[in-house]
Design a protein around this motif. Sequence first.
Motif, PDB file in Angstrom:
ATOM      1  N   LEU A  13      53.711  24.159  41.956  1.00 58.50           N
ATOM      2  CA  LEU A  13      52.764  25.111  41.362  1.00 58.50           C
ATOM      3  C   LEU A  13      51.417  25.053  42.080  1.00 58.50           C
ATOM      4  O   LEU A  13      50.831  26.089  42.429  1.00 58.50           O
ATOM      5  CB  LEU A  13      52.584  24.811  39.876  1.00 58.50           C
ATOM      6  N   THR A  14      50.932  23.841  42.333  1.00 60.77           N
ATOM      7  CA  THR A  14      49.640  23.690  43.027  1.00 60.77           C
ATOM      8  C   THR A  14      49.722  24.165  44.470  1.00 60.77           C
ATOM      9  O   THR A  14      48.702  24.528  45.066  1.00 60.77           O
ATOM     10  CB  THR A  14      49.186  22.218  42.993  1.00 60.77           C
ATOM     11  N   SER A  15      50.922  24.166  45.054  1.00 59.51           N
ATOM     12  CA  SER A  15      51.090  24.610  46.440  1.00 59.51           C
ATOM     13  C   SER A  15      51.144  26.128  46.555  1.00 59.51           C
ATOM     14  O   SER A  15      50.610  26.714  47.499  1.00 59.51           O
ATOM     15  CB  SER A  15      52.371  24.011  47.033  1.00 59.51           C
ATOM     16  N   ILE A  16      51.799  26.786  45.603  1.00 62.19           N
ATOM     17  CA  ILE A  16      52.068  28.220  45.716  1.00 62.19           C
ATOM     18  C   ILE A  16      51.012  29.072  45.020  1.00 62.19           C
ATOM     19  O   ILE A  16      50.757  30.216  45.422  1.00 62.19           O
ATOM     20  CB  ILE A  16      53.479  28.515  45.151  1.00 62.19           C
ATOM     21  N   LEU A  17      50.360  28.522  43.995  1.00 63.08           N
ATOM     22  CA  LEU A  17      49.363  29.294  43.245  1.00 63.08           C
ATOM     23  C   LEU A  17      48.245  29.863  44.132  1.00 63.08           C
ATOM     24  O   LEU A  17      47.860  31.033  43.950  1.00 63.08           O
ATOM     25  CB  LEU A  17      48.781  28.436  42.118  1.00 63.08           C
ATOM     26  N   PRO A  18      47.691  29.103  45.096  1.00 58.24           N
ATOM     27  CA  PRO A  18      46.636  29.685  45.938  1.00 58.24           C
ATOM     28  C   PRO A  18      47.080  30.936  46.691  1.00 58.24           C
ATOM     29  O   PRO A  18      46.323  31.912  46.782  1.00 58.24           O
ATOM     30  CB  PRO A  18      46.297  28.551  46.907  1.00 58.24           C
ATOM     31  N   ILE A  22      45.498  34.708  46.300  1.00 55.23           N
ATOM     32  CA  ILE A  22      44.978  35.452  47.460  1.00 55.23           C
ATOM     33  C   ILE A  22      45.591  36.849  47.501  1.00 55.23           C
ATOM     34  O   ILE A  22      44.889  37.855  47.688  1.00 55.23           O
ATOM     35  CB  ILE A  22      45.269  34.689  48.769  1.00 55.23           C
ATOM     36  N   VAL A  23      46.918  36.939  47.339  1.00 51.22           N
ATOM     37  CA  VAL A  23      47.595  38.240  47.384  1.00 51.22           C
ATOM     38  C   VAL A  23      47.123  39.127  46.236  1.00 51.22           C
ATOM     39  O   VAL A  23      46.867  40.330  46.427  1.00 51.22           O
ATOM     40  CB  VAL A  23      49.125  38.049  47.336  1.00 51.22           C
ATOM     41  N   MET A  24      46.970  38.556  45.050  1.00 46.38           N
ATOM     42  CA  MET A  24      46.493  39.346  43.911  1.00 46.38           C
ATOM     43  C   MET A  24      45.076  39.845  44.154  1.00 46.38           C
ATOM     44  O   MET A  24      44.742  41.002  43.840  1.00 46.38           O
ATOM     45  CB  MET A  24      46.551  38.506  42.637  1.00 46.38           C
ATOM     46  N   GLY A  25      44.231  38.979  44.743  1.00 48.65           N
ATOM     47  CA  GLY A  25      42.864  39.395  45.063  1.00 48.65           C
ATOM     48  C   GLY A  25      42.839  40.520  46.081  1.00 48.65           C
ATOM     49  O   GLY A  25      42.091  41.506  45.933  1.00 48.65           O
ATOM     50  N   LEU A  26      43.669  40.415  47.125  1.00 52.96           N
ATOM     51  CA  LEU A  26      43.739  41.471  48.141  1.00 52.96           C
ATOM     52  C   LEU A  26      44.234  42.781  47.534  1.00 52.96           C
ATOM     53  O   LEU A  26      43.737  43.861  47.876  1.00 52.96           O
ATOM     54  CB  LEU A  26      44.681  41.044  49.270  1.00 52.96           C
ATOM     55  N   SER A  27      45.219  42.683  46.610  1.00 53.19           N
ATOM     56  CA  SER A  27      45.778  43.901  46.015  1.00 53.19           C
ATOM     57  C   SER A  27      44.761  44.627  45.140  1.00 53.19           C
ATOM     58  O   SER A  27      44.855  45.840  44.943  1.00 53.19           O
ATOM     59  CB  SER A  27      47.023  43.558  45.188  1.00 53.19           C
ATOM     60  N   ILE A  28      43.789  43.893  44.622  1.00 55.42           N
ATOM     61  CA  ILE A  28      42.756  44.507  43.776  1.00 55.42           C
ATOM     62  C   ILE A  28      41.598  45.045  44.613  1.00 55.42           C
ATOM     63  O   ILE A  28      41.082  46.135  44.357  1.00 55.42           O
ATOM     64  CB  ILE A  28      42.234  43.476  42.748  1.00 55.42           C
ATOM     65  N   ILE A  29      41.205  44.296  45.658  1.00 52.75           N
ATOM     66  CA  ILE A  29      39.979  44.633  46.396  1.00 52.75           C
ATOM     67  C   ILE A  29      40.240  45.503  47.624  1.00 52.75           C
ATOM     68  O   ILE A  29      39.558  46.511  47.841  1.00 52.75           O
ATOM     69  CB  ILE A  29      39.264  43.326  46.830  1.00 52.75           C
ATOM     70  N   LEU A  30      41.242  45.128  48.466  1.00 59.08           N
ATOM     71  CA  LEU A  30      41.391  45.778  49.768  1.00 59.08           C
ATOM     72  C   LEU A  30      42.703  46.523  49.961  1.00 59.08           C
ATOM     73  O   LEU A  30      42.738  47.579  50.589  1.00 59.08           O
ATOM     74  CB  LEU A  30      41.265  44.723  50.892  1.00 59.08           C
ATOM     75  N   GLU A 321      53.312  45.366  53.500  1.00 60.77           N
ATOM     76  CA  GLU A 321      52.317  46.318  52.985  1.00 60.77           C
ATOM     77  C   GLU A 321      50.893  45.831  53.224  1.00 60.77           C
ATOM     78  O   GLU A 321      50.013  46.624  53.584  1.00 60.77           O
ATOM     79  CB  GLU A 321      52.547  46.561  51.492  1.00 60.77           C
ATOM     80  N   ILE A 322      50.649  44.546  53.052  1.00 64.07           N
ATOM     81  CA  ILE A 322      49.307  43.998  53.284  1.00 64.07           C
ATOM     82  C   ILE A 322      48.945  44.123  54.756  1.00 64.07           C
ATOM     83  O   ILE A 322      47.814  44.499  55.112  1.00 64.07           O
ATOM     84  CB  ILE A 322      49.235  42.527  52.823  1.00 64.07           C
ATOM     85  N   GLY A 323      49.894  43.815  55.641  1.00 66.51           N
ATOM     86  CA  GLY A 323      49.642  43.944  57.074  1.00 66.51           C
ATOM     87  C   GLY A 323      49.296  45.371  57.476  1.00 66.51           C
ATOM     88  O   GLY A 323      48.353  45.612  58.235  1.00 66.51           O
ATOM     89  N   GLU A 324      50.064  46.331  56.963  1.00 68.11           N
ATOM     90  CA  GLU A 324      49.810  47.737  57.289  1.00 68.11           C
ATOM     91  C   GLU A 324      48.465  48.201  56.743  1.00 68.11           C
ATOM     92  O   GLU A 324      47.714  48.919  57.431  1.00 68.11           O
ATOM     93  CB  GLU A 324      50.936  48.602  56.722  1.00 68.11           C
ATOM     94  N   ALA A 325      48.133  47.785  55.515  1.00 69.20           N
ATOM     95  CA  ALA A 325      46.874  48.218  54.895  1.00 69.20           C
ATOM     96  C   ALA A 325      45.665  47.620  55.612  1.00 69.20           C
ATOM     97  O   ALA A 325      44.680  48.327  55.888  1.00 69.20           O
ATOM     98  CB  ALA A 325      46.866  47.823  53.425  1.00 69.20           C
ATOM     99  N   LEU A 326      45.720  46.326  55.939  1.00 74.85           N
ATOM    100  CA  LEU A 326      44.594  45.682  56.632  1.00 74.85           C
ATOM    101  C   LEU A 326      44.403  46.241  58.034  1.00 74.85           C
ATOM    102  O   LEU A 326      43.272  46.345  58.524  1.00 74.85           O
ATOM    103  CB  LEU A 326      44.817  44.162  56.696  1.00 74.85           C
ATOM    104  N   ALA A 327      45.517  46.604  58.684  1.00 74.21           N
ATOM    105  CA  ALA A 327      45.422  47.171  60.039  1.00 74.21           C
ATOM    106  C   ALA A 327      44.678  48.512  60.039  1.00 74.21           C
ATOM    107  O   ALA A 327      44.088  48.900  61.056  1.00 74.21           O
ATOM    108  CB  ALA A 327      46.815  47.343  60.628  1.00 74.21           C
ATOM    109  N   GLY A 328      44.698  49.190  58.910  1.00 68.41           N
ATOM    110  CA  GLY A 328      44.018  50.487  58.819  1.00 68.41           C
ATOM    111  C   GLY A 328      42.553  50.389  58.437  1.00 68.41           C
ATOM    112  O   GLY A 328      41.871  51.424  58.335  1.00 68.41           O
ATOM    113  N   LEU A 329      42.033  49.172  58.236  1.00 65.79           N
ATOM    114  CA  LEU A 329      40.638  48.992  57.839  1.00 65.79           C
ATOM    115  C   LEU A 329      39.833  48.360  58.972  1.00 65.79           C
ATOM    116  O   LEU A 329      40.240  47.342  59.535  1.00 65.79           O
ATOM    117  CB  LEU A 329      40.555  48.083  56.595  1.00 65.79           C
TER     118      LEU A 329
END
Length: 507
Positions: A13-18, A22-30, A321-329
Motif C-alpha cells: 500500500l505504501t509503495s503503490i499509493l504515491p 500522482i495519476v489522480m492529481g494529473l487527471s484533475i489538473i492537467l 492517455e496521460i502521455g498523449e495529453a502531456l505531449a499536447g501541452l
Amino acid sequence: MTNALKDKIFESLTSILPIALIVMGLSIILTPLETGTFVLFIVGVFLLIVGLGSFMLGADMSMLVIGEKIGSTITHSRKIWLIALISFVIGIIVTIAEPDLQILANQVSAVNNYLFIVTVAVGVGLFLMIAMLRIVFRVRLNILLIVFYTLAFILCIAFVPKDFWAVSFDSGGVTTGPMTVPFIMALGVGVASIRGDKHGQDDSFGLVALSSIGPVIAVLILGITFHVSGLEYDMNALHVGAVSDTQGVFMQYMHGFADYAKEVGIALSPILAFFVLFQIVSRSFHKKQLFKIGFGFIYTFVGLVLFLTGANVGFMPVGREIGEALAGLYGGWLLIPVGMLIGYFVVAAEPAVHVLNKQVERMSAGGITSAAMKKGLCIGVSISLGLAMLRIITGINIMWILIPGYVIALVLTFFTPALFTGIAFDSGGVASGAMVSSFVLPMAIGACNVLQGTGDIMTLAFGCVAFVALTPLISIQILGIHYKHKTYRIKRNFLHVEDKILEYEVE
C-alpha cells in the motif's frame, strides 16, 4: 488472513499509493481521463496492492527457499557440468514465460513472437550459466561486465540497424521481472553460501546483472541474422478496449483474470515441475517445509495474477492517455518533470525490487538498509525517465546516452566495493519490471505518437526500459562509495579512540 500477509499488503500500500495519487492529481489538473478509464485505474490500484502483498509473501515462502537450496546443493556436488547444465535449463525455464517478455514480444512485429522469446530465453540461460561458473571460479564481476557490454555496443554500432537498438537493450530489462528475479537471486545466495570465504557474500550478487546482458546480445545477433530494419509499432498493441459503464469494467477485468491466470500458470508450472524433480532426487525438504512451499506457490500465483491484471488492464490505458495529453501541452516539455516524478515513485511498486532490497539487507547483515537501497533506486529511475522523455521530445540518438552512461557505470566498478558492484548491476535489471512495461512504456508510446508520429515509436519511445536499467547502476554504486567512506571514517574514529585509551592507561 495471516499477520504476515497483512504486513505485506500494508507494505505494498505504501509503495503503490504515491503513484495512484500522482495519476489522480494529473487527471484533475492537467490530463482529464475518461470516466471508464478512471474506474479501470481505481480497480487496478486495489488489485496491485493486494497482488503485490500476496506475491511478496509467496516469494518469501517458496521461490527464495527453493532457489537457495538448489544453488547450495548443486555447488556442494562440485560437479562443474551439473552446475552449468542446471543453470542453463533454469535460465530458459524461468525466462520463457516471463510476463514482461510476452508483452515486449507482442510489440516487435518484425520478428515471430516465439522466435523472439526463445532467443531471449537462450540468452538468459547461457549467461546465467556464465554467472554461476563465475562464482565457482571466483572471476571478478566487473571484468565480465566490461567484456560483454563492450561486445554489445560493438555489435550495435557495427552490425545492427539502429531501429533494433532500443528493442535489444529493452529486452535485457524486461526479462528480469517478477518470475525470474526471486529465483535467480536466491540461486546466487545458495551458491555463495557454500564458498565460505570472505568474498562469498560479495559474489552472491551479480547473477541478475549478467543474465540481463544475455538477452541484449542474443537479440542483437537475431537482428543481424534477420537483417531487421524499418520496424513500425502497431498502436493496437496498447488497445485495451473502451468502457463506458460498470459492466464494461467488470468484463475487462474478467478477461484480464482469465488471460493472466493462464500466463502465470504457464510461467509457474515449469518451476514447480523442476522443484518436484529436485525434491524426488535430493530429498532436501521435509514434509512441513513442503506444505509451506506449496502455500507459497499459491500466494505467488494469486498475487501475480492480481498484480498483472491490475497493471495491464488498469494502468496501461491510463499511461497512454496521460502521455498523449502531456505531449499536447507546452510542446511536450511537461513530460520531463512529470516523468521524473513518476519515476521516483514507480520503482517502489515493482515486485522484484522488494525481493532485491530484502536480500541486500539480509546478506549485508543490516549494513545496507532497504531504505537506502530504495532511495538510490528511486533517484536513478527518476533521472532515467527524465532522459527518456527528453529523447522523445528532441529525438536524440539512444547511443548518445547509453554509451556514456555505461562507461561511467563500468569505470565506477573500480572504485566501488565489490558487493555494491553486484548489487548495482542487479538493481538495473530488477528496476525495469512490470510497472515500467505496463505503465511507463505506454506513456512514452502515447507521447511519441503525438510528438513524432507512429514511425518513430520503435526508436524513440522504446529505450525507456533500457534507461531504467542503466541509471541505478550509477546511483547504487555512488551509494556504495559513500558507504565505503562512511565505514572508513567510523573505523578511523574507533582506532583513534582506542589509541587515546591506550595513552591514558600508559600515563
